[in-house]
Design a protein around this motif. Structure first.
Motif, PDB file in Angstrom:
ATOM      1  N   THR A  73       0.681  -1.240  -0.248  1.00  0.00           N
ATOM      2  CA  THR A  73      -0.045  -0.005  -0.034  1.00  0.00           C
ATOM      3  C   THR A  73       0.945   1.098   0.012  1.00  0.00           C
ATOM      4  OG1 THR A  73      -1.773  -0.969   1.262  1.00  0.00           O
ATOM      5  CG2 THR A  73      -1.837   1.091   1.213  1.00  0.00           C
ATOM      6  N   ALA A  78      -4.179   6.668  -0.662  1.00  0.00           N
ATOM      7  CA  ALA A  78      -3.511   5.095  -0.379  1.00  0.00           C
ATOM      8  C   ALA A  78      -3.911   4.599  -1.556  1.00  0.00           C
ATOM      9  CB  ALA A  78      -4.110   4.565   0.702  1.00  0.00           C
ATOM     10  N   ARG A  79      -3.083   3.819  -2.286  1.00  0.00           N
ATOM     11  CA  ARG A  79      -3.349   2.822  -3.408  1.00  0.00           C
ATOM     12  C   ARG A  79      -2.492   1.568  -3.335  1.00  0.00           C
ATOM     13  NH1 ARG A  79      -4.876   6.135  -7.686  1.00  0.00           N
ATOM     14  NH2 ARG A  79      -3.980   5.013  -9.502  1.00  0.00           N
ATOM     15  N   THR A 136      -7.711  -1.014  -2.893  1.00  0.00           N
ATOM     16  CA  THR A 136      -6.979  -1.383  -1.573  1.00  0.00           C
ATOM     17  C   THR A 136      -6.556  -2.673  -1.523  1.00  0.00           C
ATOM     18  OG1 THR A 136      -9.015  -2.064  -0.334  1.00  0.00           O
ATOM     19  CG2 THR A 136      -8.509   0.531  -0.465  1.00  0.00           C
TER      20      THR A 136
END
Length: 280
Positions: free
Chosen positions: A5, A12-13, A29
């Protein structure tokens, strides 16, 4: 695959950690990946490499508290029993798994500081551990089926305030303080780990090797832990089980050697990577 992450300034990716860098798998996620792994490999092959990004904990917020296992390597069980911090436990090697938890608020990422000031007693210690990430949930999971419920593996530092651990008998106040669960840098998916017992874990403090052990030295292996925890508690996708720490923690020294501000703790499991955190 090594899944991470990350945050490149857009939030957040999900990414894949490769030799060329972090490949951006899009605005999903880690929990999305755990729920559906289809297409991840193909997406990785087509994904662009992120040039600047900050690694976050693979699971910045776990579904519930992190399950942790105490005294789960023979030599560590012995050093803990002889340390004076074991609270008068009768058994050097426990007859059943010793399970406690750390709240999700204790989770920090690779590179983030462990906040020593939150332990006013000056007994800060490290515990390098292999952690299991659940992919398929369930209750009453049998040992024979346990590994089929695993999504992957990561590293956890079960940071502990030893005096608080001893003072309160129950361990959550000594182990659950904010920043006391560094996690990462990645989750190595289970398909890349035919036998987790073949993994090894090594911990360094300021470049000095303190812990080194194969996972096969666990007293209670990973299938046994999954069976024991799930016997009456439903495991859910994204749940994390930290499997225990080998010998070589700070309280194993005579006198104990506790962490100090400025120290750096580095934990490595080949295949997963390196989890390194400074003590602030």
């Amino acid at each position: 695959m090594r899944l991470v992450t990350f945050d490149d300034g857009k939030g957040a990716r999900l990414g894949a950690l490769t030799a060329s860098g972090i490949r951006d798998l899009g605005p999903r996620t880690m929990m999305d990946a755990i729920a559906d792994t289809s297409g991840l490999l193909a997406a990785c092959e087509k994904a662009s490499v992120v040039t600047e990004a900050k690694l976050l904990a693979p699971l910045p917020r776990t579904p519930k508290n992190i399950f942790c296992v105490g005294k789960n390597y023979h030599e560590h069980a012995k050093e803990f029993a002889g340390s004076g911090f074991d609270g008068g436990a009768k058994d050097v090697v426990p007859p059943f798994p010793v399970v406690f938890s750390k709240p999700h608020t204790s989770v920090i990422a690779h590179g983030e500081p462990i906040l020593s000031a939150l332990d006013p007693t000056g007994g800060l210690d490290y515990e390098g551990e292999l952690a299991v990430v659940i992919g398929v949930g369930g209750r009453g999971i049998r040992k024979a089926d346990a590994l089929s419920h695993v999504f992957g593996y990561t590293i956890v530092n079960d940071v502990t305030a030893r005096h608080l651990q001893k003072r309160h008998s129950q361990w959550i106040l000594g182990k659950g303080l904010d920043s006391f669960c560094p996690m990462g840098p990645a989750i190595l998916t289970a398909d890349a780990v035919p036998d987790p017992a073949e993994l090894t874990l090594t911990t360094w403090v300021n470049g000095q090797r303190r812990q080194h052990a194969p996972v096969r030295d666990l007293i209670f292996d990973i299938p046994t832990l999954i069976e024991a925890i799930s016997a009456g508690i439903t495991l859910e996708p994204g749940d994390v089980i930290a499997t225990g720490t080998p010998a070589g923690v700070g309280i194993g020294f005579d006198p104990p050697v506790f962490l100090q501000p400025g120290d750096v703790v580095r934990i490595e499991v080949p295949g997963i990577g390196v989890l390194e955190n400074p003590v602030a």
